[in-house]
Design a protein around this motif. Sequence first.
Motif, mmCIF file in Angstrom:
data_model
loop_
_atom_site.group_PDB
_atom_site.id
_atom_site.type_symbol
_atom_site.label_atom_id
_atom_site.label_comp_id
_atom_site.label_asym_id
_atom_site.label_seq_id
_atom_site.Cartn_x
_atom_site.Cartn_y
_atom_site.Cartn_z
ATOM 1 N N PRO A 101 0.843 -1.199 0.000
ATOM 2 C CA PRO A 101 0.000 0.000 0.000
ATOM 3 C C PRO A 101 0.884 1.258 0.000
ATOM 4 C CG PRO A 101 -0.583 -1.486 1.819
ATOM 5 C CD PRO A 101 0.709 -1.976 1.251
ATOM 6 N N PHE A 102 0.369 2.324 -0.608
ATOM 7 C CA PHE A 102 1.111 3.582 -0.643
ATOM 8 C C PHE A 102 1.513 4.051 0.759
ATOM 9 C CE2 PHE A 102 -0.695 4.286 -4.965
ATOM 10 C CZ PHE A 102 0.507 4.533 -5.621
ATOM 11 N N ASP A 103 0.629 3.866 1.750
ATOM 12 C CA ASP A 103 0.903 4.352 3.098
ATOM 13 C C ASP A 103 2.134 3.723 3.727
ATOM 14 O OD1 ASP A 103 -1.006 6.411 3.793
ATOM 15 O OD2 ASP A 103 -2.542 4.870 3.558
ATOM 16 N N ASP A 104 2.549 2.578 3.224
ATOM 17 C CA ASP A 104 3.779 1.955 3.735
ATOM 18 C C ASP A 104 5.030 2.716 3.285
ATOM 19 O OD1 ASP A 104 2.167 0.054 4.827
ATOM 20 O OD2 ASP A 104 2.902 -1.632 3.632
ATOM 21 N N LEU A 105 4.892 3.552 2.276
ATOM 22 C CA LEU A 105 6.004 4.378 1.776
ATOM 23 C C LEU A 105 7.264 3.560 1.479
ATOM 24 C CD1 LEU A 105 5.658 7.536 4.066
ATOM 25 C CD2 LEU A 105 4.775 7.200 1.747
ATOM 26 N N ARG A 106 7.067 2.427 0.832
ATOM 27 C CA ARG A 106 8.218 1.575 0.482
ATOM 28 C C ARG A 106 8.818 2.075 -0.840
ATOM 29 N NH1 ARG A 106 7.978 -3.529 3.682
ATOM 30 N NH2 ARG A 106 9.488 -4.371 2.210
ATOM 31 N N GLN A 107 9.450 3.230 -0.767
ATOM 32 C CA GLN A 107 9.897 3.904 -1.983
ATOM 33 C C GLN A 107 11.034 3.171 -2.700
ATOM 34 O OE1 GLN A 107 9.329 8.070 0.056
ATOM 35 N NE2 GLN A 107 9.572 8.410 -2.137
ATOM 36 N N ASP A 108 11.852 2.449 -1.942
ATOM 37 C CA ASP A 108 12.887 1.646 -2.593
ATOM 38 C C ASP A 108 12.239 0.585 -3.486
ATOM 39 O OD1 ASP A 108 14.874 3.099 -1.390
ATOM 40 O OD2 ASP A 108 15.335 1.602 0.152
ATOM 41 N N ASP A 109 11.137 0.015 -3.020
ATOM 42 C CA ASP A 109 10.421 -0.982 -3.822
ATOM 43 C C ASP A 109 9.814 -0.339 -5.066
ATOM 44 O OD1 ASP A 109 11.059 -2.936 -1.990
ATOM 45 O OD2 ASP A 109 9.115 -2.914 -0.980
ATOM 46 N N TRP A 110 9.264 0.864 -4.919
ATOM 47 C CA TRP A 110 8.715 1.569 -6.087
ATOM 48 C C TRP A 110 9.813 1.771 -7.118
ATOM 49 C CZ3 TRP A 110 6.210 6.326 -3.148
ATOM 50 C CH2 TRP A 110 5.258 5.845 -2.233
ATOM 51 N N ASP A 111 10.967 2.265 -6.630
ATOM 52 C CA ASP A 111 12.097 2.532 -7.522
ATOM 53 C C ASP A 111 12.562 1.250 -8.220
ATOM 54 O OD1 ASP A 111 11.979 5.151 -6.705
ATOM 55 O OD2 ASP A 111 13.810 5.096 -5.497
ATOM 56 N N ALA A 112 12.580 0.151 -7.485
ATOM 57 C CA ALA A 112 13.029 -1.125 -8.062
ATOM 58 C C ALA A 112 12.111 -1.562 -9.193
ATOM 59 C CB ALA A 112 13.089 -2.204 -6.981
ATOM 60 N N MET A 113 10.803 -1.361 -9.027
ATOM 61 C CA MET A 113 9.859 -1.752 -10.084
ATOM 62 C C MET A 113 10.015 -0.865 -11.315
ATOM 63 S SD MET A 113 6.428 -3.138 -8.135
ATOM 64 C CE MET A 113 6.333 -1.964 -6.781
ATOM 65 N N VAL A 114 10.197 0.437 -11.090
ATOM 66 C CA VAL A 114 10.434 1.351 -12.216
ATOM 67 C C VAL A 114 11.744 0.985 -12.931
ATOM 68 C CG1 VAL A 114 10.944 3.749 -12.842
ATOM 69 C CG2 VAL A 114 9.072 3.252 -11.251
ATOM 70 N N ALA A 115 12.792 0.743 -12.151
ATOM 71 C CA ALA A 115 14.107 0.441 -12.718
ATOM 72 C C ALA A 115 14.098 -0.877 -13.497
ATOM 73 C CB ALA A 115 15.163 0.382 -11.614
ATOM 74 N N THR A 116 13.419 -1.878 -12.958
ATOM 75 C CA THR A 116 13.415 -3.196 -13.595
ATOM 76 C C THR A 116 12.484 -3.235 -14.798
ATOM 77 O OG1 THR A 116 13.878 -4.217 -11.457
ATOM 78 C CG2 THR A 116 13.080 -5.672 -13.200
ATOM 79 N N HIS A 117 11.240 -2.788 -14.618
ATOM 80 C CA HIS A 117 10.230 -2.956 -15.667
ATOM 81 C C HIS A 117 10.327 -1.913 -16.772
ATOM 82 C CE1 HIS A 117 7.690 -4.950 -12.275
ATOM 83 N NE2 HIS A 117 8.594 -5.761 -12.773
ATOM 84 N N ILE A 118 10.683 -0.700 -16.430
ATOM 85 C CA ILE A 118 10.725 0.370 -17.441
ATOM 86 C C ILE A 118 12.150 0.579 -17.944
ATOM 87 C CG2 ILE A 118 10.134 2.755 -17.987
ATOM 88 C CD1 ILE A 118 7.990 2.657 -15.807
ATOM 89 N N THR A 119 13.058 0.983 -17.058
ATOM 90 C CA THR A 119 14.444 1.190 -17.486
ATOM 91 C C THR A 119 15.044 -0.108 -18.014
ATOM 92 O OG1 THR A 119 14.631 2.875 -15.773
ATOM 93 C CG2 THR A 119 16.678 2.146 -16.798
ATOM 94 N N GLY A 120 14.772 -1.218 -17.357
ATOM 95 C CA GLY A 120 15.299 -2.516 -17.789
ATOM 96 C C GLY A 120 14.833 -2.879 -19.183
ATOM 97 N N LEU A 121 13.557 -2.655 -19.464
ATOM 98 C CA LEU A 121 13.018 -2.914 -20.799
ATOM 99 C C LEU A 121 13.696 -2.018 -21.836
ATOM 100 C CD1 LEU A 121 10.985 -4.186 -22.771
ATOM 101 C CD2 LEU A 121 9.315 -2.472 -22.016
ATOM 102 N N LEU A 122 13.839 -0.747 -21.511
ATOM 103 C CA LEU A 122 14.483 0.196 -22.436
ATOM 104 C C LEU A 122 15.950 -0.179 -22.669
ATOM 105 C CD1 LEU A 122 12.954 3.540 -21.121
ATOM 106 C CD2 LEU A 122 12.334 2.331 -23.216
ATOM 107 N N ASN A 123 16.623 -0.652 -21.633
ATOM 108 C CA ASN A 123 18.008 -1.090 -21.796
ATOM 109 C C ASN A 123 18.100 -2.267 -22.760
ATOM 110 O OD1 ASN A 123 19.002 0.880 -20.077
ATOM 111 N ND2 ASN A 123 19.135 -0.459 -18.294
ATOM 112 N N GLY A 124 17.127 -3.150 -22.692
ATOM 113 C CA GLY A 124 17.087 -4.286 -23.621
ATOM 114 C C GLY A 124 16.848 -3.831 -25.055
ATOM 115 N N ILE A 125 15.943 -2.885 -25.220
ATOM 116 C CA ILE A 125 15.674 -2.338 -26.558
ATOM 117 C C ILE A 125 16.936 -1.652 -27.092
ATOM 118 C CG2 ILE A 125 14.360 -0.590 -27.838
ATOM 119 C CD1 ILE A 125 12.013 -1.212 -25.825
ATOM 120 N N GLY A 126 17.598 -0.890 -26.227
ATOM 121 C CA GLY A 126 18.815 -0.186 -26.628
ATOM 122 C C GLY A 126 19.915 -1.128 -27.077
#
Length: 248
Positions: A101-126
């Motif tokens: 839940p957002f209220d847990d403020l697990r921002q490292d986990d948010w960052d990990a999902m962005v880094a893996t799913h979005i940046t990681g995908l773009l790195n593969g395309i690159g």
Amino acid sequence: MSGTSGIEGKVIAITGASSGIGEATAIHLAARGARLVLGARREERLNAVVAAIAAQGGTATGVVVDVTRREDLRRLTDTAVDRYGRLDVLVSNAGTMAVSPFDDLRQDDWDAMVATHITGLLNGIGAALPVFRRQRAGHFVNVGSTAAYVVKSPQAVYAATKTAVKVITEGLRQESGPDLRVTLVSPGFTNTEGVGKGGSPEAAEALARQRDEIAMPPSAIASAIGYAVEQPEGVDVSEIVVRPTVQA
């Protein structure tokens, strides 16, 4: 190899290949004669998958890859070209389901999902796009999620990153031109070790419970990926959504 249909002989790189959908896909494709380059962070697990494939008479090479690092993805695609002379398919499968839940403020986990799913995908395309352009052939298979179609609490950040996967894949398809293929495979609830790993303990426990009740085996997704890969030249399977029948 240019423009051949089927799986046999194709050189296929897979990220997140040491467990779950990636491992199941590797085993499925190896059994059908693909030559595999498998990327994952955990070297021991990766080596075990490579050894299991070799024991069945398949062909696989392991490369330690963290998809958040551009140079790691380049090493993966370079390995394919150096070892097998080409790269036919990149399966971008690395994922993390650290939901909370957002209220847990697990921002490292948010960052990990962005880094893996979005940046990681773009790195593969690159890494793969220049190889595919040079060959005038190549196939991107991106693993999304049904979370991109139905947002369920407390999966908002996960769903957002998987929605980005869907959008990036569609944009890539539109730019891919007549020589390349682009496929989005969106699994519903699948029984992988990533379910219930990371994220908040409550969310993890709920997911793990649900996994045991309703989840599909990862082999169901491996078959869907195989279906997209084996199509004849000029046939591009744009999107496959696979859900357990009980999933709303």
